[in-house]
Design a protein around this motif. Structure first.
Motif, mmCIF file in Angstrom:
data_model
loop_
_atom_site.group_PDB
_atom_site.id
_atom_site.type_symbol
_atom_site.label_atom_id
_atom_site.label_comp_id
_atom_site.label_asym_id
_atom_site.label_seq_id
_atom_site.Cartn_x
_atom_site.Cartn_y
_atom_site.Cartn_z
ATOM 1 N N THR A 38 0.841 -1.209 0.000
ATOM 2 C CA THR A 38 0.000 0.000 0.000
ATOM 3 C C THR A 38 0.872 1.255 0.000
ATOM 4 O O THR A 38 0.437 2.308 -0.470
ATOM 5 C CB THR A 38 -0.990 -0.012 1.178
ATOM 6 O OG1 THR A 38 -0.284 -0.162 2.407
ATOM 7 C CG2 THR A 38 -2.004 -1.133 1.021
ATOM 8 N N CYS A 69 -5.652 7.116 1.707
ATOM 9 C CA CYS A 69 -5.990 6.092 2.685
ATOM 10 C C CYS A 69 -6.084 4.773 1.923
ATOM 11 O O CYS A 69 -6.609 4.730 0.802
ATOM 12 C CB CYS A 69 -7.327 6.362 3.354
ATOM 13 S SG CYS A 69 -7.418 7.948 4.214
ATOM 14 N N SER A 71 -7.286 0.836 2.743
ATOM 15 C CA SER A 71 -7.949 0.018 3.761
ATOM 16 C C SER A 71 -8.261 -1.355 3.154
ATOM 17 O O SER A 71 -8.952 -1.430 2.146
ATOM 18 C CB SER A 71 -9.238 0.715 4.218
ATOM 19 O OG SER A 71 -8.972 2.078 4.573
ATOM 20 N N GLU A 75 -10.944 -3.666 6.882
ATOM 21 C CA GLU A 75 -10.717 -2.235 7.134
ATOM 22 C C GLU A 75 -11.697 -1.438 6.273
ATOM 23 O O GLU A 75 -11.848 -1.697 5.072
ATOM 24 C CB GLU A 75 -9.270 -1.867 6.809
ATOM 25 C CG GLU A 75 -8.271 -2.619 7.696
ATOM 26 C CD GLU A 75 -6.815 -2.415 7.320
ATOM 27 O OE1 GLU A 75 -5.945 -2.941 8.039
ATOM 28 O OE2 GLU A 75 -6.545 -1.742 6.296
ATOM 29 N N HIS A 78 -9.731 5.017 6.368
ATOM 30 C CA HIS A 78 -8.636 5.665 7.109
ATOM 31 C C HIS A 78 -7.445 4.746 7.362
ATOM 32 O O HIS A 78 -6.640 4.998 8.264
ATOM 33 C CB HIS A 78 -9.136 6.252 8.450
ATOM 34 C CG HIS A 78 -10.306 7.191 8.283
ATOM 35 N ND1 HIS A 78 -11.093 7.600 9.333
ATOM 36 C CD2 HIS A 78 -10.813 7.794 7.180
ATOM 37 C CE1 HIS A 78 -12.038 8.416 8.893
ATOM 38 N NE2 HIS A 78 -11.888 8.548 7.590
ATOM 39 N N GLY A 79 -7.297 3.686 6.553
ATOM 40 C CA GLY A 79 -6.115 2.839 6.652
ATOM 41 C C GLY A 79 -4.875 3.624 6.240
ATOM 42 O O GLY A 79 -4.914 4.422 5.295
ATOM 43 N N SER A 93 -9.602 -0.655 -0.370
ATOM 44 C CA SER A 93 -10.315 0.611 -0.547
ATOM 45 C C SER A 93 -9.300 1.740 -0.557
ATOM 46 O O SER A 93 -8.544 1.910 0.406
ATOM 47 C CB SER A 93 -11.305 0.832 0.597
ATOM 48 O OG SER A 93 -12.282 -0.189 0.616
ATOM 49 N N THR A 110 -13.115 0.852 -4.132
ATOM 50 C CA THR A 110 -12.581 -0.402 -3.605
ATOM 51 C C THR A 110 -12.251 -1.312 -4.784
ATOM 52 O O THR A 110 -13.108 -1.575 -5.625
ATOM 53 C CB THR A 110 -13.572 -1.073 -2.653
ATOM 54 O OG1 THR A 110 -13.898 -0.155 -1.609
ATOM 55 C CG2 THR A 110 -12.964 -2.340 -2.037
ATOM 56 N N THR A 220 -7.141 3.513 11.623
ATOM 57 C CA THR A 220 -7.806 2.510 10.797
ATOM 58 C C THR A 220 -9.121 2.068 11.422
ATOM 59 O O THR A 220 -9.142 1.562 12.544
ATOM 60 C CB THR A 220 -6.885 1.280 10.626
ATOM 61 O OG1 THR A 220 -5.585 1.732 10.254
ATOM 62 C CG2 THR A 220 -7.444 0.338 9.568
ATOM 63 N N VAL A 222 -12.212 -0.487 11.357
ATOM 64 C CA VAL A 222 -12.504 -1.847 10.879
ATOM 65 C C VAL A 222 -13.917 -2.245 11.294
ATOM 66 O O VAL A 222 -14.507 -1.650 12.193
ATOM 67 C CB VAL A 222 -11.498 -2.890 11.437
ATOM 68 C CG1 VAL A 222 -10.076 -2.556 11.003
ATOM 69 C CG2 VAL A 222 -11.584 -2.983 12.962
#
Ligand code: MG
Ligand code: MG
Length: 255
Positions: A38, A69, A71, A75, A78-79, A93, A110, A220, A222
């Motif tokens: 990521t 972000c 995720s 998740e 906001h990952g 995402s 996503t 993050t 979830v």
């Protein structure tokens, strides 16, 4: 902070920001594959923003350390981008926000990583569908609840959970302006939708429950039950014919 109606010139500036956000999504989508981290997706956004003399809406926002972000799976939002390696069958995402000429664009998508389960594929289709339905409901003269209710109904009819603790927002010179845009509600309630109101509409659906929790990184979000989550978002301007999408994808989406 009141409701901020944009004039034509402001909307064109937001369309420019939205177009950059869409281009960044196209580049990131082409890079997504098993084995990619990521952090590599974040670097693609950083380079594209730099080329365009633009800045990330997210980098430094309350101390957020990424340009995007990212995720993965359970998740929701906001990952933090980092060393996590995407695996075949994951869903990721990606939320992209850019500031161009003083205005923000904000869009999330996503993506499947390689081949994904039918369950995951169905979630992606449903969440994108919920977004399209909500965008169509953003008609001048209606209430904001029409947008919220469109998400809630679309997801509920298909058996998906709707995340209630997070939602969309007004957008413009600030990433987050009034009003808050919940993903559930009464279609006859809420702020009147006026032509020129710019909104980020962002349904978050799950294959399970609607409860969320925040990981120890303090960012993050979830699903509390570990079910899969998807997040689709467009920045739109309210018109008499529904939301005019400012972050429209230009290239065909690959999946
Ligand atoms: Mg976003
Ligand atoms: Mg947003």
């Amino acid at each position: 902070m009141g409701i901020n109606i944009k004039n034509g010139r402001e909307i064109e500036r937001m369309r420019t920001a939205g177009r950059l956000v869409a281009i960044i999504h196209d580049r990131i989508e082409r890079a997504i594959a098993p084995g990619v981290t990521t952090a590599e997706l974040d670097a693609i956004a950083r380079e594209a923003l730099s080329e365009a003399d633009a800045t990330s809406s997210f980098l430094g926002y309350h101390g957020f350390p990424g340009h995007i972000c990212a995720s993965v799976n359970e998740e929701i939002v906001h990952g933090i981008p980092g060393p996590r390696v995407l695996q075949e069958g994951d869903i990721v995402s990606v939320d992209v926000g850019a500031i161009v000429d003083g205005f923000h664009g904000d869009s999330a998508w996503t993506y499947p990583v390689g081949r994904v389960s039918d369950e995951a594929a169905g979630l992606l289709v449903a969440t994108e569908g919920a977004l399209q339905t909500a965008v169509a409901a953003a008609v001048a003269g209606r209430r904001l609840g029409a947008v919220s209710n469109a998400v809630e109904r679309y997801a509920g009819e298909r058996g998906y959970g709707v995340v209630r603790e997070y939602g969309g927002h007004g957008i413009g010179r600030q990433m987050h302006e009034d009003p808050h845009v919940p993903n559930h509600g009464d279609p006859t309630r809420g702020t009147p939708l006026r032509q020129g109101l710019t909104l980020a509409i962002e349904p978050m659906l799950t294959t399970g429950g609607e409860e969320t929790r925040v990981l120890a990184d303090k960012w993050t979000v979830v699903t509390a039950d570990g079910s899969l989550a998807a997040h689709f978002e467009h920045t739109v301007v309210v018109t008499t014919e529904g939301g005019d999408v400012l972050t429209e994808r230009l290239a065909p989406v690959l999946h």
